[in-house]
Design a protein around this motif. Structure first.
Motif, short mmCIF file in Angstrom:
data_model
loop_
_atom_site.label_atom_id
_atom_site.label_comp_id
_atom_site.label_asym_id
_atom_site.label_seq_id
_atom_site.Cartn_x
_atom_site.Cartn_y
_atom_site.Cartn_z
N VAL A 10 0.85 -1.19 0.00
CA VAL A 10 0.00 0.00 0.00
C VAL A 10 0.89 1.24 0.00
O VAL A 10 1.82 1.35 0.78
CB VAL A 10 -0.93 0.03 1.24
CG1 VAL A 10 -1.85 1.25 1.17
CG2 VAL A 10 -1.73 -1.25 1.33
N TYR A 11 0.56 2.15 -0.90
CA TYR A 11 1.25 3.44 -0.98
C TYR A 11 0.23 4.55 -0.78
O TYR A 11 -0.94 4.42 -1.14
CB TYR A 11 1.88 3.62 -2.36
CG TYR A 11 3.28 3.14 -2.50
CD1 TYR A 11 4.33 4.03 -2.64
CD2 TYR A 11 3.55 1.78 -2.52
CE1 TYR A 11 5.63 3.58 -2.78
CE2 TYR A 11 4.83 1.32 -2.67
CZ TYR A 11 5.88 2.23 -2.80
OH TYR A 11 7.16 1.78 -2.94
N ALA A 12 0.67 5.65 -0.23
CA ALA A 12 -0.12 6.88 -0.18
C ALA A 12 0.75 8.01 -0.69
O ALA A 12 1.91 8.14 -0.29
CB ALA A 12 -0.59 7.18 1.24
N LEU A 13 0.22 8.82 -1.61
CA LEU A 13 0.98 9.91 -2.22
C LEU A 13 0.28 11.24 -1.97
O LEU A 13 -0.89 11.39 -2.29
CB LEU A 13 1.12 9.67 -3.73
CG LEU A 13 1.94 10.69 -4.52
CD1 LEU A 13 3.42 10.63 -4.10
CD2 LEU A 13 1.79 10.42 -6.02
N GLU A 14 1.01 12.17 -1.39
CA GLU A 14 0.45 13.49 -1.08
C GLU A 14 0.34 14.34 -2.35
O GLU A 14 1.23 14.33 -3.20
CB GLU A 14 1.33 14.20 -0.05
CG GLU A 14 0.71 15.42 0.59
CD GLU A 14 1.50 15.86 1.83
OE1 GLU A 14 0.91 15.94 2.91
OE2 GLU A 14 2.72 16.11 1.70
N HIS A 15 -0.75 15.07 -2.46
CA HIS A 15 -1.03 15.93 -3.62
C HIS A 15 -0.13 17.16 -3.59
O HIS A 15 0.13 17.74 -2.54
CB HIS A 15 -2.51 16.35 -3.56
CG HIS A 15 -3.06 16.93 -4.81
ND1 HIS A 15 -2.62 18.13 -5.36
CD2 HIS A 15 -4.04 16.49 -5.64
CE1 HIS A 15 -3.31 18.39 -6.45
NE2 HIS A 15 -4.18 17.41 -6.65
N ARG A 16 0.35 17.56 -4.77
CA ARG A 16 1.17 18.76 -4.84
C ARG A 16 0.46 19.99 -4.25
O ARG A 16 -0.76 20.14 -4.38
CB ARG A 16 1.58 19.07 -6.29
CG ARG A 16 0.45 19.30 -7.26
CD ARG A 16 0.95 19.88 -8.59
NE ARG A 16 2.02 19.09 -9.19
CZ ARG A 16 2.96 19.62 -9.99
NH1 ARG A 16 2.93 20.91 -10.29
NH2 ARG A 16 3.90 18.85 -10.49
#
Length: 498
Positions: free
Chosen positions: A117-123
């Motif tokens: 599982v990955y989580a990527l923060e929005h620019r």
């Protein structure tokens, strides 16, 4: 491009043993869209969650030589199976990012399909800041197309990294809700070579400037408040609105000041206060607390308090759930200084330039002030950003299809909550008979915005549990996972199983 990717990979910080990913998109914002998935508690969790930095491209289109920025992400490989590599990427939307709680759909699904599982923060949100401040000039690279390119670059680079380090390239599923749900659907539509499927919860795929249907749904939800006549609660709110604007537009400045003092809003005027005031009932309904709103209104309806005191009590009840005037002040929206836990200025910039979704007064019988029309919203955007910003919703819909994405999308699961006003900017029915998509309207009491992405509980309505199971079944199909025996599933799955 590939040489560029391999160069970026060297800057990725974090664990070196990623394998299965599921991509989820975050929902956020009250008065705007407002959903934030329950975050994991890193101090108590038994999961091994690593926070890292990925160096993404600041401007993917106009100037690829503009440099890189540090984009925050999280990863966990507790459930990963190297022999059948898969991935769930949870993309955070218009708010500070976080890794999702163990009992939310991304992590529960990972236990079933054995995915990382990955989580990527929005620019431009949280710690993922491409520029030193939030001036309008610097915000020009804040848009959904740049954010979609961020995701693509992240996946491409991570694939290359994994292939180099452990010899695998995983399949990906992308999941998101609300604005991030739209991002999820758009990403699968634009990059089918990068993800095998998309979960799009409460996805607002249709950009609409004059979004009167939102308040139409609020009025419909209020009609469920028990009592006669059926519209008594909406009429009570109309009474409050009439009284409020008599005070706000009063020729006596002292009367106006006294009224605003009740809300700690003496630094506000009609333009910014109107948005806050209109969103008071929304702050109950959108998160699924319609019954609580009905109970408060019934208490006030039967009380002997003056209209002014009833309004004060209503605002105090909303404040118990964390709703207050602070995020609506122009002083907040105009502030260009970066604050990690603030998302208002950035989000309204996106709304004012790309999407609209302006919650205009529903004609002919609005609850909110009838002056909240497109002219009002254009003035709102100009006041906040000192420029004539207009949402180009036609271009947005031409680029990604608007509601017609349901005709052309593949391996995409759209869900909506029955009480959610945002569903009118999303996909509620498979009107084109597309066999490659799934559409579920989750109908139950309190089934509101992104209900399926909230932390699972044994007390959840049957309809919510069924929807989550269907979403997991769809992910298993996209990943090519064989049927799994019940006794092999994580104990978390019992929280969503019927």
């Amino acid at each position: 491009y590939q040489r560029r990717v391999h160069g970026i990979i060297l800057t990725i910080m974090g664990s070196m043993y990623v394998m299965i990913f599921i991509t989820l998109l975050f929902c956020f914002a009250s008065g705007s869209i407002n959903f934030q998935i329950d975050p994991i508690d890193l101090s108590t969790t038994t999961l091994n969650v690593v926070e890292g930095i990925f160096y993404n491209v600041k401007d993917h289109f106009r100037n690829r030589q503009s440099g890189l920025f540090a984009q925050r992400y999280w990863e966990s490989f507790d459930f990963f199976d190297k022999n059948a590599p898969k991935a769930i990427l949870y993309i955070c939307g218009e708010g500070t990012g976080a890794f999702p709680h163990e009992k939310t759909l991304p992590v529960v699904a990972a236990t079933v399909v054995k995915a990382a599982v990955y989580a990527l923060e929005h620019r431009f949100y949280g710690k993922s800041q491409p520029n030193p401040d939030w001036s309008v000039e610097n915000l020009k690279i804040l848009n959904y197309e740049q954010a979609l390119a961020d995701i693509a670059y992240f996946i491409e680079s991570t694939n290359s990294k994994l292939n180099t380090t452990i010899g695998v390239i995983p399949k990906w599923v992308i999941i998101g809700g609300s604005y991030a749900g739209a991002m999820s659907a758009w990403f699968r539509y634009k990059h089918p070579h990068l993800v095998v499927g998309s979960i799009a919860s409460s996805a607002v795929v249709n950009a609409i400037a004059d979004f009167q249907d939102y308040e139409k749904q609020v009025i419909h939800d209020l009609s469920k408040c028990p009592g006669n006549p059926t519209n008594w609660s909406a009429d009570l709110l109309r009474k409050y609105t009439k009284y409020a604007y008599e005070q706000l537009l009063s020729k006596d400045p002292q009367e106006k000041k006294k009224f605003l003092e009740m809300f700690n809003a003496t630094d506000m005027d009609v333009l910014d206060f109107s948005y806050y005031f209109a969103d008071i009932p929304v702050s109950f309904i959108q998160p699924g607390r319609r019954v609580a709103l009905c109970n408060v209104l019934e208490k006030l309806f039967k009380s002997s308090l003056s209209t002014r005191d009833q309004l004060k009590e209503l605002a105090e009840e909303a404040a118990k759930y964390g709703y207050n005037v602070d995020g609506y002040r122009f002083n907040t929206l105009k502030n260009t200084t970066i604050k990690i836990n603030s998302g208002k200025r950035q989000w309204y910039y996106q709304v004012c330039t790309s999407f609209g979704w302006f919650q205009s007064a529903y004609q002919p019988s609005p609850i909110r002030w009838s002056g909240m029309n497109l002219t009002y919203w254009y003035k709102y955007c100009k006041e906040a950003y000192s420029e004539n910003l207009l949402p180009d919703e036609v271009v947005t819909n031409l680029g990604y299809g608007g509601e017609r994405i349901a005709k052309y999308a593949k391996n995409t699961y759209f869900t909506q909550g029955s009480d959610d006003g945002w569903k009118w900017a999303g996909i509620m029915k498979n009107v084109y008979g597309n066999k490659d998509i799934y559409v579920t309207e989750i109908t139950c009491e309190g089934c509101a915005h992104c209900i399926d992405l909230k932390r699972a509980s044994e007390s959840d309505p049957k309809e919510v549990k069924e929807a989550r199971l269907k979403e997991i079944e769809a992910m298993k199909k996209w990943f090519g996972v064989a049927t799994i025996e019940k006794n092999q599933l994580s104990s978390h799955l019992s929280l969503i199983h019927i």
